[in-house]
Design a protein around this motif. Sequence first.
Motif, PDB file in Angstrom:
ATOM      1  N   THR A 182       0.831  -1.216   0.000  1.00 14.15           N
ATOM      2  CA  THR A 182       0.000   0.000   0.000  1.00 14.15           C
ATOM      3  C   THR A 182       0.867   1.269   0.000  1.00 14.15           C
ATOM      4  N   GLU A 183       2.012   1.231   0.681  1.00 18.27           N
ATOM      5  CA  GLU A 183       2.857   2.434   0.717  1.00 18.27           C
ATOM      6  C   GLU A 183       3.458   2.704  -0.666  1.00 18.27           C
ATOM      7  N   LYS A 184       3.870   1.622  -1.332  1.00 19.34           N
ATOM      8  CA  LYS A 184       4.458   1.802  -2.668  1.00 19.34           C
ATOM      9  C   LYS A 184       3.402   2.266  -3.666  1.00 19.34           C
ATOM     10  N   MET A 185       2.130   1.997  -3.381  1.00 19.35           N
ATOM     11  CA  MET A 185       1.059   2.489  -4.266  1.00 19.35           C
ATOM     12  C   MET A 185       1.057   4.014  -4.298  1.00 19.35           C
ATOM     13  N   ILE A 186       1.326   4.613  -3.137  1.00 20.01           N
ATOM     14  CA  ILE A 186       1.355   6.083  -3.058  1.00 20.01           C
ATOM     15  C   ILE A 186       2.462   6.605  -3.982  1.00 20.01           C
ATOM     16  N   ALA A 187       3.645   6.013  -3.859  1.00 19.45           N
ATOM     17  CA  ALA A 187       4.791   6.469  -4.672  1.00 19.45           C
ATOM     18  C   ALA A 187       4.510   6.242  -6.154  1.00 19.45           C
ATOM     19  N   TYR A 188       3.964   5.065  -6.501  1.00 22.40           N
ATOM     20  CA  TYR A 188       3.695   4.770  -7.922  1.00 22.40           C
ATOM     21  C   TYR A 188       2.708   5.796  -8.488  1.00 22.40           C
ATOM     22  N   CYS A 189       1.622   6.049  -7.752  1.00 22.10           N
ATOM     23  CA  CYS A 189       0.577   6.953  -8.257  1.00 22.10           C
ATOM     24  C   CYS A 189       1.080   8.389  -8.366  1.00 22.10           C
TER      25      CYS A 189
END
Length: 316
Positions: A223-230
Motif C-alpha cells: 500500500t505504501e508503494k502504491m502512493i509512490a507509484y501513483c
Amino acid sequence: MVSAGVNFGVDLAEEIAELKRERNAVILAHNYQAPELQDIADYVGDSLGLSYQAARTDADVILFCGVHFMAETAKILNPTRKVLLPDVDAGCSLSESCPPEKLKGFLEKHADKNYYVIAYINCSAGVKALSDVICTSGNAEKIVRSAPADRNILFVPDQNLGAWVMERTGRKMDLWQGNCYIHVEFTARSINKIREQYPNAPVVAHPECTYGVRLLADEVCSTEKMIAYCRETPAREIIIVTEAGMLHRLKKEIPGKLFIPGPTDNCFCGECRFMKMNTLEKAHAALLNMQPEIILPEAIRKRAEAPILRMLEISK
Ligand code: 13P
Ligand code: SF4
C-alpha cells in the motif's frame, strides 16, 4: 482535562488531540483505516512503515488504528509502551487461516524438511514465534532473496503473496494455503471490465490478489508503494485494486488525479470488516480508559521479536 462521557457538542477529534497530549500518546494508522482515523493520526502507512514507527517511538502510549496483529507487532517491538487497539476484535482473515498450533503440528510432521519459515506479518505473535524471519508486502522479495540457499522454505500464511514472490525471485517455496477474504474478491473478469471503461488507466494491485489479477496489473506492490507509484506515473486516472480505505490517502496526497476503486464481480464494497471495526468513538474511548490494551506473555513476545528484528535489519 477531558470529560468522561462523549460530549457530542465538542469535536471528538479535538478531544482525542487533548487526550493524546495528556497521555503522551502517538497515533499510528494503517492505510485502510476510516478517513477520520487517518486524519487524526501522527503517521499513516503500510505494515512495514508502521513497524518502524512503533519500534522507534518514545511516546508512553501507542494508539494503534489497525488490526490486531499490527498492534501486537507494535507491542512486541516496544514492550515498555502501552499499546491500545480501539476495537480488540479487529482481526484478520489471513492471520486466522494459520493458527500457531496448526503450524506447530505441520512443522513437527515435516521435521525432515528442516523448514526455514518466512511469515508474512499478517499473523499472530504465536506464529511469529515459530518463524525464522517476518516479511511484509513491502519487503517480501528482499526477505526471500536473503533466505539461506540450502534450506527448504515454508511461506505462511498468504498463498497469493507467496506465489507472487516465487514468480519474482524464482525461489521455490512451500506455501501455506491462506488468503485475504477481501483481495480474493477481485477477479480477472472484474478488472477487464473496468479497463474497458478506463482504457488508459494503469492497474495497481496488492500482492494478496490472485494470479489472474496480478497478471493484468501494471504494478503489484504494498500500500505504501502504491502512493509512490501513483505520484510518479504520468497517468491521470489509476485503477486501485486493494481495500477501499486506500483511496482516502491517495486523494488527499495526490489531488489532481482520479483514483478508481477496483471492482469485484459481486458489487462488493471492498472494505475490510476488521479494519473498519475501529471508529473515532472507539479511539476516543481507548485513550480515555487506556484500554483495550495489548498484553503478551513475555516468552512469546521475546520469541516473536527475533524474526521481526531480523526483517527490520534486512530491509533497512
Ligand atoms: P500493506 O502492508 O501493504 O499495507 O498490507 C497490509 C494488509 O493487511 C493488506 O491486506
Ligand atoms: Fe487481513 Fe485482508 Fe483485512 Fe488486510 S484486508 S487486514 S489481509 S482481512
